[in-house]
Design a protein around this motif. Structure first.
Motif, short mmCIF file in Angstrom:
data_model
loop_
_atom_site.label_atom_id
_atom_site.label_comp_id
_atom_site.label_asym_id
_atom_site.label_seq_id
_atom_site.Cartn_x
_atom_site.Cartn_y
_atom_site.Cartn_z
N LEU A 152 -5.27 9.28 -4.58
CA LEU A 152 -4.43 8.75 -5.73
C LEU A 152 -2.88 9.04 -4.96
O LEU A 152 -1.87 8.59 -4.97
N PHE A 153 -2.78 9.47 -4.02
CA PHE A 153 -1.77 9.92 -3.45
C PHE A 153 -0.95 9.12 -2.34
O PHE A 153 -0.31 8.35 -2.35
N LEU A 154 -2.51 8.95 -1.89
CA LEU A 154 -1.91 7.02 -0.41
C LEU A 154 -2.03 5.95 -1.10
O LEU A 154 -1.82 5.09 -0.86
N VAL A 155 -2.84 5.18 -2.61
CA VAL A 155 -3.11 4.37 -2.93
C VAL A 155 -1.98 3.74 -3.30
O VAL A 155 -0.81 4.48 -3.70
N GLU A 156 -1.99 2.08 -3.25
CA GLU A 156 -0.44 1.71 -3.53
C GLU A 156 -0.19 1.65 -5.25
O GLU A 156 -1.08 1.76 -5.58
#
Length: 316
Positions: A152-156
């Protein structure tokens, strides 16, 4: 003779017979073997039993167990070994990905963990408990929860995207679903398993050793090269074994952070048991992964003098 005295005489004779060291049968029901009985029984029931079931299932031609050994087959093993030996097909790719991720995770966790373990063991005096708690607390959380948090931190359009927008970075390559993100995930998840063995190993080095080295004119680099690193090698080796074995089974990281772009042996086993419903093939892959783990463990542990490590703990 009264009943009380009769029972006492029987008890004394039984106790004396139990203490007879020449009787191997009674030796098995005395400590320490008696203390080991519960964990041995648990391992036999929870590990050896399921492993034997997987081995038997890997020899079947279908998803049911045929008790007749004449109908068993090695076709699944031949398929896997051929693909891995030639380096072609899905099994060649899976072996390469698994070996690369595991070796890179060991190296990355070692590079990050050793300075931190050294600082905690030798340099940090105040707030050491706070730092240790910060390192231990993530272990109380499920791996799935931690990995989903990073996804969730890295997702677009996720948290990282919002941070980049605040500093004026609008376009950047996706950080999810690639090999480096999987490596980042395994390093983060298995970092404590490298750090704590090294930390405990460094704690066994007496302060007198450092004082003697300084009195003999050794500088910081010489002390580290000749004393600290050699004496901390048991922690490095044990931590490397932990991280290597655990990262061999990295399935959650490969699926969530890799998004199917990086197939490991663990994710392939999950696919065989789940989506394709080919239990014998999945069992054969599980047996292969177990064999790789056992061989790696034996090779790594052969470099350790376990008696010397045990004597260190007894001397303190």
């Amino acid at each position: 003779m009264s009943t009380k005295h009769r029972l006492k005489s029987h008890f004394d004779r039984a106790a004396g017979y139990t203490r007879d060291s020449s009787n191997p049968l009674f030796a098995l029901v005395r400590p320490p073997w008696l203390f080991m009985a519960p964990i041995v029984a648990l391992l036999l029931f929870m590990f050896v039993g399921p492993m034997l079931a997987i081995v038997v299932f890997s020899l079947q031609s279908g998803n049911t167990i045929d008790p007749n050994p004449l109908h068993w087959t090695l076709a699944h093993y031949a398929e896997i070994v051929t693909g891995m030996a030639t380096g072609t097909g899905v099994y060649g790719q899976v072996l390469g990905n698994t070996a690369l991720v595991s070796a890179a995770t060991v190296l990355a966790t070692l590079v990050v963990s050793y300075p931190a373990a050294y600082a905690l063991a030798r340099k940090i005096k105040r707030y050491k408990v706070v730092f240790l708690l910060l390192l231990i607390i993530p272990l109380f959380t499920s791996v799935n929860v931690r990995v989903f948090g990073w996804a969730l931190f890295l997702v677009e359009n996720g948290v990282l995207h919002s941070i980049f927008n605040l500093v004026g970075i609008g376009q950047y390559p996706s950080l999810l679903y690639n090999r480096y993100t999987v490596l980042f995930g395994t390093t983060y998840v298995y970092l404590p398993f490298m750090l704590f063995p090294i930390y405990l190993s460094l704690l066994t080095i007496d302060d007198v050793t450092f004082e003697a080295a300084r009195d003999l004119g050794a500088g910081p680099l010489t002390i580290f090269r000749k004393i600290v690193f050699p004496l901390s090698m048991p922690g490095v080796v044990i931590g490397s074994l932990f991280v290597f074995v655990l990262s061999l089974g990295a399935d959650v990281e490969a699926q969530i952070l890799g998004g199917g772009s990086v197939f490991t042996m663990a994710s392939n086993i999950n696919y065989s048991f789940g989506y394709s419903q080919n239990w014998p093939l999945g069992s054969a892959q599980a047996v292969g992964l177990l064999l790789i783990t056992i061989v790696a463990g034996v090779v790594i542990l052969r470099s350790l003098d376990l008696r010397e490590i045990a004597s260190r703990g007894e001397s303190r």
